[in-house]
Design an enzyme around this catalytic site. Sequence first.
Site, PDB file in Angstrom:
ATOM      1  N   GLN A 248      43.894  29.434  36.386  1.00  0.00           N
ATOM      2  CA  GLN A 248      42.868  29.986  35.496  1.00  0.00           C
ATOM      3  C   GLN A 248      43.443  30.412  34.148  1.00  0.00           C
ATOM      4  OE1 GLN A 248      40.889  34.015  35.668  1.00  0.00           O
ATOM      5  NE2 GLN A 248      39.202  32.780  36.488  1.00  0.00           N
TER       6      GLN A 248
ATOM      7  N   CYS B 152      35.723  37.773  32.770  1.00  0.00           N
ATOM      8  CA  CYS B 152      36.448  39.043  32.674  1.00  0.00           C
ATOM      9  C   CYS B 152      35.664  40.030  31.812  1.00  0.00           C
ATOM     10  CB  CYS B 152      37.834  38.824  32.079  1.00  0.00           C
ATOM     11  SG  CYS B 152      38.804  40.358  31.940  1.00  0.00           S
TER      12      CYS B 152
ATOM     13  N   LYS C  90      34.466  30.176  35.971  1.00  0.00           N
ATOM     14  CA  LYS C  90      34.060  31.375  36.712  1.00  0.00           C
ATOM     15  C   LYS C  90      33.282  32.270  35.767  1.00  0.00           C
ATOM     16  CE  LYS C  90      35.783  34.864  39.951  1.00  0.00           C
ATOM     17  NZ  LYS C  90      35.240  36.079  39.313  1.00  0.00           N
TER      18      LYS C  90
ATOM     19  N   HIS D 209      30.129  35.139  39.863  1.00  0.00           N
ATOM     20  CA  HIS D 209      30.236  36.548  40.247  1.00  0.00           C
ATOM     21  C   HIS D 209      28.862  37.166  40.042  1.00  0.00           C
ATOM     22  CE1 HIS D 209      32.892  40.373  40.251  1.00  0.00           C
ATOM     23  NE2 HIS D 209      31.660  40.684  40.584  1.00  0.00           N
TER      24      HIS D 209
ATOM     25  N   GLY E 131      31.472  38.279  45.263  1.00  0.00           N
ATOM     26  CA  GLY E 131      30.882  39.608  45.277  1.00  0.00           C
ATOM     27  C   GLY E 131      30.384  40.004  46.647  1.00  0.00           C
TER      28      GLY E 131
END
Length: 419
Positions: A144, A173, A212, A240, A274
Site C-alpha cells: 500500500q 487514512c 482502500k 472501511h 470494520g
Amino acid sequence: MKSKSIFSPQNPCLKSIFSTPLESLMATSLDLNDDSLCSNPQQQQTETHENSSETALLGEPRGYLSGEARVERAWGHWSKLGRPKLIVAPMVDNSELPFRMLCRKYGAEAAYTPMLHSRIFSENEKYRREEFTTCKEDRPLFVQFCANDPDILLEAARRVEPYCDYVDINLGCPQRIARRGYYGAFLMDNLLLVKSLVEKLAINLSVPVSCKIRVFPKLEDTINYARMLEEAGCSLLAVHGRTRDEKDGKKFRADWKAIKAVKSALRIPVLANGNIRHMDDVRTCLEETGADGVLSAETLLENPALFAGFRTAEWVDDGEEGNKDGLLDQADLLVEYLKLCERHPVPWRMIRSHVHKMLGEWFRIQPQVREDLNAQSRLTFEFLYDMVNRLRELGVRIPLYLKEKDSHVQGVPEDGLAN
C-alpha cells in the site's frame, strides 16, 4: 530464511517499510534506539533468486481495459490467488512482515503492508532498505502507498510490483498527518486526482491496482465514488465502513449496509473493513454485506490468532456454551512474534508497540512489569523473553478462548512459516 532487501545487490528479498511521520523520516537518519533494526542486516547470509522473474518486472504493462474484459481480468486474478477471505489490514507501524507471518500462521489468507509514502519510497534508498521486508511465504500481498502525484506513485509502484499481488492506493487514512500531506481520505475532496492516480497505475503496471476507501456521509456519494474507481481501473476495492470523521472504531460502528450497497453496485471484488472482532463477526459480515472477504486491524493487534477462531475474554459471552480455554494466550503469541522478528529484523519501535498491544491486559494486572518495559531505552530479545517468563512466574495468564466450530488450527509449523 531471513528476509532480504531487493534494494541491495546482496539482498534479493524485499525489506519492509513502515509508515512513520513524514517529518521524522526526512529529518533524521532513522538511527534512534527504537528505529534501529532488531538485528544487524549486514550479518544476514546472502542468497540468490531461484526464480529469475523476481529480478525483473512481471511482463509488459497491463494496458487499459474497459467493460467486461476489465472485470474478467479482475476476477481471474482474484481467483488465481484463491479468493482469500481473511485478510490483515494495513496498519501504521504494525502490519510489518513478522506480524503478517504470525497472522498467516493463525488463519490469515492475505495481508497488506503498512502504508508507504510514495515520494519517500521513490527518493530515499535508506527508507526502502530499512522499512519494507517480505519473503516467499508472504503471499498474497498487497503493498500500500499513499500518494497525490500519479508519476511519483508509479515510480514507487514499479519498485515493488514483482514482489506483490496488488499495488494498493491508500484513500482512507483519516489522520492529521494525512491532512497535512494531502493524501489518504483527504483526497476524497479531489476525485479527479484520485481517478488519475488509479488510471496511471492501471495502464502502466503488470499487477492489478486495488484501493482502500472510507465511506462518504451520503450513501449515493459513496456508490458514485466506488463506481468511478472501478471505471478508472481499480481491480479490487476495500471499503472501511466509517466516514473520514469517524476515527474511533470503538465509538463508531462500521456501516455494513453501505458496504453491501457498494458490493451490489460494483462488478469487481469488494472487501469489508470494520467491526471484525472474532469469527462470528466474520461470518455475519460476509453474510450481511455479500463482500468477498474481510479485513481486520485493531483486534488482530491484540489477538493475532483471531482468524483461527481464538477470541479474547472481552468477546466471550457469559454463560454461552461452546467456549473453552484454547490452550493459547497472548504471551504465547508474543513469543512466536519475537522469534519471527529474530528471523526477519524490524525496527525496535514496532516490536515495542506489539508488546504493549498483545500484553495490555497482562500489564494491568502487573503494572510494574510494564513500567520496567517502558524504562528500557534499548530493548533486547533477552529482556523481552525474560519479561514474559516473569509475568508467568507472577501467576499472570489470560487465556484465549475457542469455540468448537472455530477450531481449525492443525498442522501449523512451530516457527510460524508455511512449508
